[in-house]
Design an enzyme around this catalytic site. Sequence first.
Site, PDB file in Angstrom:
ATOM      1  N   PHE A   1      20.108 -64.323 -44.805  1.00 34.13           N
ATOM      2  CA  PHE A   1      19.147 -63.284 -44.458  1.00 34.13           C
ATOM      3  C   PHE A   1      19.866 -61.945 -44.478  1.00 34.13           C
ATOM      4  O   PHE A   1      20.903 -61.774 -43.838  1.00 34.13           O
ATOM      5  CB  PHE A   1      18.539 -63.515 -43.071  1.00 34.13           C
ATOM      6  CG  PHE A   1      17.530 -62.465 -42.696  1.00 34.13           C
ATOM      7  CD1 PHE A   1      16.218 -62.553 -43.144  1.00 34.13           C
ATOM      8  CD2 PHE A   1      17.898 -61.375 -41.918  1.00 34.13           C
ATOM      9  CE1 PHE A   1      15.291 -61.567 -42.811  1.00 34.13           C
ATOM     10  CE2 PHE A   1      16.976 -60.388 -41.589  1.00 34.13           C
ATOM     11  CZ  PHE A   1      15.671 -60.494 -42.033  1.00 34.13           C
TER      12      PHE A   1
ATOM     13  N   ASP B   1      28.210 -59.334 -45.289  1.00 33.42           N
ATOM     14  CA  ASP B   1      27.166 -58.820 -44.416  1.00 33.42           C
ATOM     15  C   ASP B   1      27.520 -59.209 -42.979  1.00 33.42           C
ATOM     16  O   ASP B   1      27.413 -60.367 -42.594  1.00 33.42           O
ATOM     17  CB  ASP B   1      25.809 -59.403 -44.816  1.00 33.42           C
ATOM     18  CG  ASP B   1      24.661 -58.870 -43.979  1.00 33.42           C
ATOM     19  OD1 ASP B   1      24.920 -58.327 -42.888  1.00 33.42           O
ATOM     20  OD2 ASP B   1      23.502 -59.009 -44.398  1.00 33.42           O
TER      21      ASP B   1
ATOM     22  N   LYS C   1      23.516 -53.213 -35.664  1.00 33.00           N
ATOM     23  CA  LYS C   1      23.317 -53.863 -34.372  1.00 33.00           C
ATOM     24  C   LYS C   1      24.321 -53.413 -33.323  1.00 33.00           C
ATOM     25  O   LYS C   1      24.183 -52.357 -32.720  1.00 33.00           O
ATOM     26  CB  LYS C   1      23.307 -55.382 -34.550  1.00 33.00           C
ATOM     27  CG  LYS C   1      22.121 -55.896 -35.396  1.00 33.00           C
ATOM     28  CD  LYS C   1      22.049 -57.403 -35.382  1.00 33.00           C
ATOM     29  CE  LYS C   1      20.947 -57.942 -36.299  1.00 33.00           C
ATOM     30  NZ  LYS C   1      19.591 -57.640 -35.838  1.00 33.00           N
TER      31      LYS C   1
END
Length: 391
Positions: free
Chosen positions: A135, A220, A249
């Site tokens: 994802f 990622d 984040k």
Amino acid sequence: MNRYMEETNQALLHTYNQFPVVLERGEGVYLYDTEGKKYLDFAAGYAVSSLGYGNQELNGALKAQIDRLFHTSNLYYNTVCGEAAEALKRVSKMDRIFFTNSGGEAVEGALKAARKYAYKKGTGRYEFIAMEESFHGRGFGAVSVTGHTSYREPFEPLVPGVSFAKYNDLDSVRALVTDKTCAVILEPLQGEGGIHLATEEFMKGIRKLCDEEGILMICDEVQCGMGRTGSMFAWQSYGTRPDIMTMAKAIGSGIPVGAFALTEEVAAYSLEPGDHGTTYGGNPLACAAVSKTAEIFEKEEIAAHAKAMGQYLKEKLQMLVQEYDCVTEVRGTGLMQGIRVTKPVSGITNAALKEGLLIIGAGTDVIRFVPPLVIEKEHIDEMIEKLKKVL
């Protein structure tokens, strides 16, 4: 229905399956709803709130920055953007930083940087190899390299030239390499796909394959980065270094900010003025959050703390496997772990909410634990007791 829920349902586009709770404030590793109920937070806003809630040092830095300046155009320098970039360089061991507003936007920039690198090198390469179960975000580029058909299918045709390899299967990656392959993108620890940790053989094999074939390696680290796995960034524990890395984040401890980082080599043959930009990326408020977060992480050795708490969490989760037939496996590392369950995930997360515990799913059959990185053993014990009531 709570009036806040009613107002939200009437005003916003319904794209989230929201829990029936209205949160109002936070303190430490706990959140409180409008009725005063207390929740132990083991979701951290999808691994965002790395320092928990109400950290006075962070709050003070943000309040001070608001009184000075919180937005300018990127046409001008500001006093904190360079400091934040230096902080990320220091903790990431990368060379060049581009600030974005989110992880998905960071991935979009990373993909563009990889293709521009190939363009300037004159290789004619443009294809990407991504991983099944991955994802990477919600934008068209990010969705195109996301390894879930359910995310891609409604929005096809997407960005062309993407193929998907099996995670932790180096031969699967090698079989997809062509003379058009531009980059391989992967998460060192898959989050949304079900908490799958890359093996050392896989990470080092990808690095070697990319070097041999003239391909860029993109890591990622939007979710698994910034101390969560026990290293400041997950790839660092493998002894490898990507050419491009994405992050977001936890780097802002709750303030919306992301970034992608490049090696000096890639930066020299990649994006130039006019190729890429963002109105809000690198704004002073977000950069103040990044600088102070990095400072606190280093000063308080947050990554080492996450590693120690992760070992304790794993021990406790392994006990659940032995005690409950419905818990079959523990996955992950540090403070990004999960348990595979045979009961419906939504049933468990909803029941946990009633017990005052915030947990979320990953994949189709995994409960994910991504708490603030400042949790202590007592919080893990409390979480386990609440989870046992649910199980």
